[in-house]
Design a protein around this motif. Structure first.
Motif, short mmCIF file in Angstrom:
data_model
loop_
_atom_site.label_atom_id
_atom_site.label_comp_id
_atom_site.label_asym_id
_atom_site.label_seq_id
_atom_site.Cartn_x
_atom_site.Cartn_y
_atom_site.Cartn_z
N VAL A 419 0.83 -1.20 0.00
CA VAL A 419 0.00 0.00 0.00
C VAL A 419 0.87 1.25 0.00
CG1 VAL A 419 -1.78 1.27 1.29
CG2 VAL A 419 -1.87 -1.23 1.15
N THR A 420 2.04 1.16 0.58
CA THR A 420 2.99 2.29 0.60
C THR A 420 4.29 1.83 -0.04
OG1 THR A 420 3.64 1.68 2.86
CG2 THR A 420 1.95 3.38 2.62
N PRO A 421 4.28 1.59 -1.33
CA PRO A 421 5.46 1.02 -1.99
C PRO A 421 6.53 2.05 -2.26
CG PRO A 421 3.77 1.47 -3.60
CD PRO A 421 3.17 1.81 -2.26
N SER A 422 7.72 1.58 -2.58
CA SER A 422 8.77 2.45 -3.08
C SER A 422 8.35 3.02 -4.44
CB SER A 422 10.07 1.66 -3.25
OG SER A 422 9.94 0.73 -4.33
N LEU A 459 19.12 2.31 -4.04
CA LEU A 459 18.65 3.69 -3.88
C LEU A 459 17.46 3.70 -2.92
CD1 LEU A 459 18.75 4.64 -7.68
CD2 LEU A 459 20.34 5.47 -5.92
N PRO A 460 17.69 3.32 -1.67
CA PRO A 460 16.56 3.16 -0.73
C PRO A 460 15.83 4.46 -0.41
CG PRO A 460 18.66 2.99 0.42
CD PRO A 460 18.98 3.00 -1.03
N VAL A 535 20.41 1.96 -14.79
CA VAL A 535 19.36 2.79 -14.20
C VAL A 535 19.87 3.46 -12.92
CG1 VAL A 535 17.04 2.80 -13.21
CG2 VAL A 535 17.53 1.37 -15.20
N GLU A 536 20.63 2.74 -12.11
CA GLU A 536 21.22 3.36 -10.92
C GLU A 536 22.11 4.54 -11.30
OE1 GLU A 536 24.18 2.38 -7.15
OE2 GLU A 536 24.01 0.94 -8.79
#
Length: 565
Positions: A419-422, A459-460, A535-536
């Motif tokens: 519900v609260t994803p990255s 990339l947290p 991508v990083e």
């Protein structure tokens, strides 16, 4: 005075006008089929294949299926043969169709407006579990898609779907496909109007009608009063977008001619105001223009976007009004777009009635019948009978009391439905890919899931809006041209000289106020194995160089090519 190209001593003669080759338009007299697809449709309406499936093929088995039905008319009821296992992407464009065909089918369930009851979702889930090896994908057109379906089981599947009011009719084929609608229709606090009645009216009036069962090619519709514009009107063949006119009356602005694939085009506004009670008739008019004037000679040009590109919006509107409606539509306002809108309806938000909806994220749309059964159970346990699919491969449960929000959030996340994803989990999409699709060149779902996992580790703290869309071929089912990072599958050589799966990279695409197709830099591609590193790298450069509040696509537009590679 003779033209400068005339040879000395010779009289100049006017060049004879070259006769334009016919495009197969019915309204201009081209009724004889100009290709095999058109011939098959003329020989028999695709809607007639249902009886043969029920009465012949399901009884006699796969080998009894007429090839014209198998690779053509089956699509009119949502059926495609899936890709036979073990065929690599280098053979996709080389092998004959019968060499690519498996003896199993992909089957697409039509879910207009993305609207499901708990009983309907349970039926969808049980079919996946019982007939489809527990496969189920939420598509970016609000459908549910199965794999491993046997023709012998199709009648039983149809019986189960139809017992709860669902169908696979015209889920594929040269037909009016599923109608996109806002999953929050009727409950969103800020919607312009609830478009559900118009969606259901079109379905009732026109879907399954022989009048529209032989279109030049597929025809995609969206109808929404959502103020977030979640059904992506910019890229649909026809779109009705909720607006209010100068008198404050709610209705629709009409767009025609959007589509992606290998020739992406944004839909054009016709500049009309359509009242809700006119939508079904106007929709039928637009569909009829496509049927009668659409190009049928070449499949690559058999979409309405090519017609409106040739005619322009003004001429299309004139033909629609004069030849099909018999009246003029009034001019109307354009939708008021907000550049900062999130279109996917993820998270917990208040409804207009004081209850809450909860939007959550399967990973790249990949679920299972078992998971969908659990979603139906969770919804019912928390007092909801309304589940919705979205145009971004997500799900939403409506009508949750405030004191049950924490409980339903915990229950969903226990099933890995976040519900609260990255940002990466929330905004990465992928098409079916080579696992099942006969057109695909590379794998997509697994690669996209791995990419999400890697980016969340590396990339947290990245929390900027960012769409990453992964496609297995050039056809853009996953909308690569309008993603911040669009990845088009291809084969390429790695550093060791080996042919491997990879992706051409599109950067900075998007819809809304700054609609644009992604930028392609010559030679910019990455192997599948190197994708997380690429991508990083580009996201770290964005973070280092972006100005306050600058979106990724804006940065791409001003960045040096060296910073994008």
């Amino acid at each position: 005075m003779p033209p400068s190209s005339a040879q000395p001593g010779k009289s100049a003669t006017a060049a004879k006008p070259r006769r334009r080759r016919g495009e197969g338009q019915w309204a201009l007299g081209y009724r004889e089929p100009l290709n095999k697809n058109e011939e098959n449709k003329k020989n028999d309406d695709g809607l007639n294949v249902r009886d043969r499936i029920v009465n012949i093929y399901s009884k006699a088995g796969f080998d009894s299926i007429d090839p014209a039905d198998l690779r053509g008319r089956f699509r009119w009821f949502g059926l495609y043969t899936q890709r036979a296992p073990g065929i690599d992407g280098g053979k996709t464009a080389v092998l004959e169709p019968e060499e690519l065909d498996d003896r199993y089918f992909m089957l697409r369930v039509r879910i207009d407006g993305g609207q499901l009851s708990a009983a309907q979702l349970r039926a969808v889930a049980e079919i996946s579990r019982d007939y489809g090896r527990d496969t189920a994908d939420i598509t970016d057109r609000q459908n549910v898609q199965y794999h491993w379906i046997r023709v012998e089981d199709v009648p039983a599947i149809w019986d189960k779907l139809e017992s709860v009011g669902l169908s696979t009719m015209e889920a594929c084929g040269d037909t009016p496909r599923v109608i996109l609608g806002c999953p929050l229709a009727g409950v969103a606090e800020d919607e312009v109007l609830d478009a559900s009645p118009e969606i259901f009216q079109i379905n009732e009036d026109h879907i399954g009608s022989p009048l529209f069962s032989n279109l030049p090619r597929k025809f995609k519709t969206s109808i929404s009063g959502c103020s977030s514009y979640c059904t992506n009107h910019e890229i649909n063949d026809v779109a009705f977008v909720g607006v209010r006119n100068e008198a404050g009356e709610a209705g629709y602005d009409l767009f025609v001619g959007g589509g992606l694939s290998t020739n992406p085009m944004f839909a054009q506004r016709l500049g009309t105001f359509v009242r809700p009670d006119q939508v079904s008739e106007v929709w039928a008019g637009v569909c009829s223009v496509f049927r009668d004037y659409g190009f049928r000679r070449l499949r690559t040009r058999a979409r309405i976007k090519f017609l409106i590109k040739e005619w322009g919006a003004e001429e299309f509107r004139r033909v629609l009004q004069d030849e099909y409606l018999g009246y003029e539509l009034p001019d109307g306002p354009a939708p008021e777009l907000d550049p900062g809108l999130e279109r996917d309806h993820v998270g917990v938000h208040r409804q207009r009635d004081g209850k809450f909806y909860v939007g959550f994220t399967p990973k790249v749309g990949r679920v299972s019948g078992t998971t969908l059964l659990r979603v139906a159970e969770i919804a019912e346990e928390h007092g909801s009978d309304r589940i919705r699919t979205t145009a971004d491969q997500k799900l939403v449960i409506l009508d949750i009391d405030e004191d049950r929000v924490d409980s339903i959030t915990a229950a969903l996340e226990a099933e890995d439905l976040q519900v609260t994803p990255s940002t990466f989990r929330r905004q990465t999409m992928a098409c079916t890919g080579i696992e099942f699709c006969k057109l695909a060149i590379v794998e997509t779902k697994g690669r996209a899931a791995t990419l999400i996992d890697e980016l969340e580790k590396r990339l947290p703290d990245f929390d900027e809006p960012l769409t990453i869309n992964v496609n297995g071929c050039p056809n853009s089912c996953a909308r690569i041209q309008v993603a911040d990072i669009g990845l088009k599958g291809q084969l390429m050589m790695n550093d060791r000289g080996e042919q491997v799966e990879g992706y051409q990279i599109h950067l900075g695409g998007g819809m809304g106020l700054t609609s644009s197709f992604g930028k392609k830099i010559r030679g910019l591609k990455t192997t599948a194995d190197d994708l997380p590193d690429y991508v990083e790298r580009v996201l770290r450069r964005y973070q280092a160089q972006k100005q306050d509040g600058e979106a990724f696509a804006t940065w791409v537009g001003r960045a040096d090519d060296a910073d994008l590679t």
